[in-house]
Scaffold this motif. Structure first.
Motif, mmCIF file in Angstrom:
data_model
loop_
_atom_site.group_PDB
_atom_site.id
_atom_site.type_symbol
_atom_site.label_atom_id
_atom_site.label_comp_id
_atom_site.label_asym_id
_atom_site.label_seq_id
_atom_site.Cartn_x
_atom_site.Cartn_y
_atom_site.Cartn_z
ATOM 1 N N PRO A 254 -9.121 25.933 -5.588
ATOM 2 C CA PRO A 254 -7.822 25.321 -5.264
ATOM 3 C C PRO A 254 -6.673 26.331 -5.285
ATOM 4 C CG PRO A 254 -9.027 23.996 -6.868
ATOM 5 C CD PRO A 254 -9.771 25.284 -6.739
ATOM 6 N N ASP A 255 -6.869 27.455 -5.997
ATOM 7 C CA ASP A 255 -5.818 28.473 -6.103
ATOM 8 C C ASP A 255 -5.919 29.537 -5.016
ATOM 9 O OD1 ASP A 255 -4.859 27.355 -8.593
ATOM 10 O OD2 ASP A 255 -6.659 28.190 -9.522
ATOM 11 N N ARG A 256 -6.788 29.331 -4.047
ATOM 12 C CA ARG A 256 -6.989 30.344 -3.011
ATOM 13 C C ARG A 256 -5.729 30.502 -2.162
ATOM 14 N NH1 ARG A 256 -9.461 25.729 -1.191
ATOM 15 N NH2 ARG A 256 -8.924 25.012 0.914
ATOM 16 N N GLN A 257 -5.698 31.616 -1.451
ATOM 17 C CA GLN A 257 -4.593 31.890 -0.529
ATOM 18 C C GLN A 257 -5.120 31.745 0.895
ATOM 19 O OE1 GLN A 257 -3.208 36.059 0.384
ATOM 20 N NE2 GLN A 257 -1.424 35.395 -0.763
ATOM 21 N N SER A 258 -4.654 30.716 1.603
ATOM 22 C CA SER A 258 -5.072 30.477 2.988
ATOM 23 C C SER A 258 -3.916 30.831 3.916
ATOM 24 C CB SER A 258 -5.472 29.011 3.188
ATOM 25 O OG SER A 258 -6.552 28.670 2.358
ATOM 26 N N LEU A 259 -4.136 31.792 4.799
ATOM 27 C CA LEU A 259 -3.093 32.241 5.712
ATOM 28 C C LEU A 259 -3.253 31.585 7.071
ATOM 29 C CD1 LEU A 259 -3.020 36.064 4.856
ATOM 30 C CD2 LEU A 259 -1.739 34.193 3.814
ATOM 31 N N ALA A 260 -2.166 31.505 7.791
ATOM 32 C CA ALA A 260 -2.175 30.861 9.107
ATOM 33 C C ALA A 260 -3.055 31.604 10.100
ATOM 34 C CB ALA A 260 -0.743 30.768 9.646
ATOM 35 N N ASN A 261 -3.235 32.917 9.892
ATOM 36 C CA ASN A 261 -4.041 33.702 10.838
ATOM 37 C C ASN A 261 -5.545 33.553 10.620
ATOM 38 O OD1 ASN A 261 -4.510 35.269 8.551
ATOM 39 N ND2 ASN A 261 -3.010 36.821 9.138
ATOM 40 N N GLY A 262 -5.950 32.794 9.574
ATOM 41 C CA GLY A 262 -7.368 32.537 9.341
ATOM 42 C C GLY A 262 -7.960 33.200 8.119
ATOM 43 N N PHE A 263 -7.232 34.153 7.517
ATOM 44 C CA PHE A 263 -7.743 34.829 6.330
ATOM 45 C C PHE A 263 -7.688 33.904 5.111
ATOM 46 C CE2 PHE A 263 -6.722 39.022 8.386
ATOM 47 C CZ PHE A 263 -8.018 39.524 8.325
ATOM 48 N N ILE A 264 -8.726 33.985 4.274
ATOM 49 C CA ILE A 264 -8.781 33.245 3.012
ATOM 50 C C ILE A 264 -9.114 34.235 1.905
ATOM 51 C CG2 ILE A 264 -9.895 31.384 1.715
ATOM 52 C CD1 ILE A 264 -10.682 30.132 4.376
ATOM 53 N N SER A 265 -8.457 34.138 0.771
ATOM 54 C CA SER A 265 -8.759 35.017 -0.348
ATOM 55 C C SER A 265 -8.236 34.396 -1.634
ATOM 56 C CB SER A 265 -8.122 36.399 -0.142
ATOM 57 O OG SER A 265 -6.708 36.319 -0.238
ATOM 58 N N TYR A 266 -8.572 35.023 -2.736
ATOM 59 C CA TYR A 266 -8.033 34.647 -4.044
ATOM 60 C C TYR A 266 -7.629 35.952 -4.725
ATOM 61 C CZ TYR A 266 -7.649 32.289 -8.590
ATOM 62 O OH TYR A 266 -7.188 31.779 -9.775
ATOM 63 N N PRO A 267 -6.401 36.447 -4.447
ATOM 64 C CA PRO A 267 -5.985 37.786 -4.889
ATOM 65 C C PRO A 267 -6.153 38.030 -6.384
ATOM 66 C CG PRO A 267 -4.399 36.866 -3.351
ATOM 67 C CD PRO A 267 -5.355 35.774 -3.667
ATOM 68 N N ASN A 268 -5.849 37.035 -7.219
ATOM 69 C CA ASN A 268 -5.957 37.259 -8.660
ATOM 70 C C ASN A 268 -7.394 37.547 -9.085
ATOM 71 O OD1 ASN A 268 -3.234 36.958 -9.173
ATOM 72 N ND2 ASN A 268 -3.369 34.794 -9.685
ATOM 73 N N TYR A 269 -8.342 36.814 -8.532
ATOM 74 C CA TYR A 269 -9.755 37.032 -8.884
ATOM 75 C C TYR A 269 -10.243 38.356 -8.313
ATOM 76 C CZ TYR A 269 -14.695 36.056 -9.699
ATOM 77 O OH TYR A 269 -16.002 36.129 -10.126
ATOM 78 N N ASP A 270 -9.954 38.615 -7.041
ATOM 79 C CA ASP A 270 -10.415 39.843 -6.397
ATOM 80 C C ASP A 270 -9.887 41.077 -7.131
ATOM 81 O OD1 ASP A 270 -11.536 38.144 -4.558
ATOM 82 O OD2 ASP A 270 -10.008 38.485 -3.029
ATOM 83 N N SER A 271 -8.593 41.105 -7.392
ATOM 84 C CA SER A 271 -7.982 42.277 -8.035
ATOM 85 C C SER A 271 -8.506 42.471 -9.448
ATOM 86 C CB SER A 271 -6.456 42.118 -8.067
ATOM 87 O OG SER A 271 -5.933 42.003 -6.760
ATOM 88 N N ALA A 272 -8.682 41.372 -10.175
ATOM 89 C CA ALA A 272 -9.197 41.476 -11.549
ATOM 90 C C ALA A 272 -10.596 42.074 -11.555
ATOM 91 C CB ALA A 272 -9.196 40.103 -12.215
#
Length: 459
Positions: A254-272
Motif C-alpha cells: 500500500p505504501d508503493r509509489q505508482s507514477l503516471a508513466n507506469g513505473f512502480i516502486s517502493y523507495p524506502n524498501y529498495d534503498s534500505a
C-alpha cells in the motif's frame, strides 16, 4: 574466481600495509565492480543531478536504472552461469581458442533473447519521451553486457587493468552525466551515465580479446551445455530471482509509489536493502582472496590424490582436511561478518542522521543487514557445492531461497509495515540453516559421492 584470487592473494601477503590495502581493494572491485559502480554513480548523480533536472526527472532516471539492473541480472543469470562452466572447462583442458568466439556469441545471444522484453517495456508500456526511451534502452544492454563480460574477466590475472577499468568508467560516467546534464537535463544525465557504462564494457571486451588473441569462431559452442548442465542454468535463474523478488513483491505494498508513466516502486524498501547489501562487501573480499583460494588448494589435492590411486585412508585424511579447512574458514568469516552486522545495526541511527536518510527505513535496514548476513553465507556454501559439482543439490537450495523469499515476503506484506523486511530475513536464515546441514552431509560422504553418487560413469 580462484584463478585471479591467487594473484591478489600474493599482493595481500606482502609484508606491508600498502599490499594488504591494495589487495583487498582490488578484490572488492573484482567481486562487486558492476554493483558498486551502479550504486556510487547513481547515488552521486541523484544527489547532485537536482541542480539541472527536476526531482521527477531524477526519479525516472533512478527507476530506469533499477529496473534495468534487476531485470538484466535475472534474465542474464542462466546464460552467465552456463558460459562460466564452459570457460572453466576450457581452461581446465588448456584449450582456450574458443574464448573470443564464445564472448561474442554469448553477448549476441543474450541481447537477442532480451530484446523483445526491453522493446515491449520501454516502447509500449512505459510512457517516457522518445529520447529517454532510447537512452534507457541502450542502458539496459550496456548493463547486461557487463554481466556477461565479468564471466570472462574472472579468468584474467591482470587485476590492475580490471580495477582501473571500473574506476575510470565510474569517474567518466559521473563527470559525463554532470557535463551533459547541465546542457541537456535528464537526457544528458542518462547518456552521461551510459558513457561510463560503455567505457567499462568495451574496455573489458578489449582486455579479454587481448588476453585471448585467437580467431573468433565457434561462437555458440556453449549451447550444448544448456542440455548437459540444465541444473546450473536453473541455479542462475533461481538465485538472481531470489535477490530481487522481495523488492518486486514490496512494490505491491500500500505504501508503493505508482507514477503516471507506469513505473512502480517502493523507495524506502529498495534503498534500505541497497544500503544493507553494502555491509557484506568486506566478507566477499575476504572469501575471494583467502577462503576460496585456500579451499581450492585442498580441493585440487583431494582429486589429484585420487587420480594418483591414493589409499582409502589417505582419501579420508584429505576429506577431513577439506572439512576442517572449510569449518575454520567459515567460523572466522561468520565472526567477522557478525561484528560488521552488529555494528551496522547499532550505529544505524547515527549513520541515518549523518546521511539524512528517512528514519522510516531504519527497521527495514536492520532486518536487511541481518538477512544479508545469512544470505552471503548461503552464497558461499553454494559456491562450495558448485566446486564439487553437486548441481541438483545446489539447484534445490537456490529454489528454496527463492520460494521462501516469495512466501515470507507475501506474508509480511499482509501483516503490514511493522513486518516489512522480515520476509527476506527469514528466507535467508532458513536457506542458510538447510544449506549448512545438507552441505555438511555431502562433505561427510564425499568419497561415496565422488566414486558413486556423483559419478557420471556409474549413472
Amino acid at each position: 574466481m580462484a584463478g585471479i584470487g591467487f594473484v591478489v592473494r600474493k599482493l595481500v601477503k606482502k609484508d606491508n600495509l600498502t599490499g594488504l590495502f591494495s589487495g583487498y581493494l582490488f578484490s572488492i572491485i573484482i567481486t562487486a565492480g558492476p554493483w558498486l559502480f551502479t550504486i556510487l554513480a547513481l547515488g552521486s548523480i541523484t544527489l547532485f543531478g537536482k541542480n539541472f533536472s527536476t526531482l521527477a526527472e531524477i526519479n525516472d532516471f533512478r527507476l530506469c536504472i533499477i529496473y534495468n539492473f534487476s531485470s538484466s541480472l535475472v534474465f542474464s543469470g542462466p546464460l552467465t552461469i552456463i558460459v562460466t562452466r564452459f570457460i572453466a572447462d576450457k581452461i581446465y583442458v588448456k584449450d582456450v581458442h574458443e574464448v573470443p568466439g564464445v564472448l561474442i556469441g554469448a553477448l549476441g545471444f543474450s541481447f537477442f533473447l532480451q530484446l523483445p522484453l526491453v522493446v515491449g517495456f520501454y516502447f509500449y508500456y512505459i510512457d517516457l519521451p522518445l529520447e529517454i526511451k532510447l537512452a534507457a534502452f541502450s542502458n539496459y544492454f550496456l548493463i547486461s553486457g557487463i554481466w556477461m563480460t565479468t564471466v570472462f574477466m574472472t579468468a584474467l590475472k591482470d587485476y590492475n587493468s580490471i580495477s582501473m577499468t571500473f574506476a575510470v568508467g565510474m569517474i567518466t560516467g559521473i563527470a559525463s552525466a554532470f557535463l551533459l546534464g547541465e546542457a541537456f537535463s535528464q537526457t544528458g544525465l542518462f547518456w552521461g551515465f551510459n558513457i561510463g557504462l560503455g567505457t567499462i564494457l568495451f574496455s573489458l571486451i578489449a582486455r579479454i580479446l587481448a588476453e585471448y588473441p585467437y580467431q573468433s569462431k565457434d561462437h555458440f559452442g556453449f549451447m550444448g551445455y544448456f542440455r548437459k548442465y540444465w541444473e546450473l542454468a536453473l541455479c542462475g535463474l533461481f538465485y538472481n530471482l531470489a535477490i530481487w523478488v522481495d523488492k518486486w513483491i514490496m512494490w505491491l505494498s500500500p505504501d508503493r509509489q505508482s507514477l503516471a508513466n507506469g513505473f512502480i516502486s517502493y523507495p524506502n524498501y529498495d534503498s534500505a536493502m541497497f544500503l544493507a547489501y553494502l555491509t557484506i562487501i568486506p566478507s566477499m573480499a575476504i572469501f575471494f582472496v583467502n577462503i576460496e583460494t585456500n579451499f581450492f588448494e585442498k580441493y585440487v589435492h583431494f582429486y589429484q590424490e585420487i587420480q594418483g590411486h591414493a589409499t582409502y585412508k589417505k582419501i579420508r585424511e584429505n576429506q577431513e582436511g577439506i572439512i576442517q579447512n572449510l569449518f575454520d574458514s567459515f567460523k572466522g568469516l561468520f565472526l567477522f561478518q557478525g561484528v560488521i552486522t552488529m555494528a551496522a545495526i547499532f550505529l544505524a541511527p547515527s549513520v541515518f542522521v549523518w546521511l539524512k536518510i528517512n528514519f522510516l527505513m531504519m527497521g527495514i535496514f536492520r532486518l536487511g543487514v541481518l538477512g544479508a548476513f545469512f544470505h552471503i553465507m548461503s552464497m558461499f556454501i553454494f559456491i562450495v557445492l558448485y566446486y564439487f559439482d553437486f548441481r541438483k543439490v545446489a539447484m534445490w537450495l537456490n529454489f528454496l531461497l527463492l520460494a521462501t523469499n516469495v512466501i515470507f515476503t507475501y506474508a509480511t506484506l499482509e501483516l503490514g509495515f511493522p513486518f516489512y523486511g522480515y520476509g527476506y530475513f527469514l528466507s535467508s536464515i532458513v536457506t542458510f540453516a538447510v544449506s549448512y546441514g545438507v552441505t555438511y552431509h555431502y562433505l561427510r560422504s564425499l568419497p561415496f559421492q565422488t566414486f558413486i553418487g556423483n559419478n557420471s560413469s556409474v549413472s
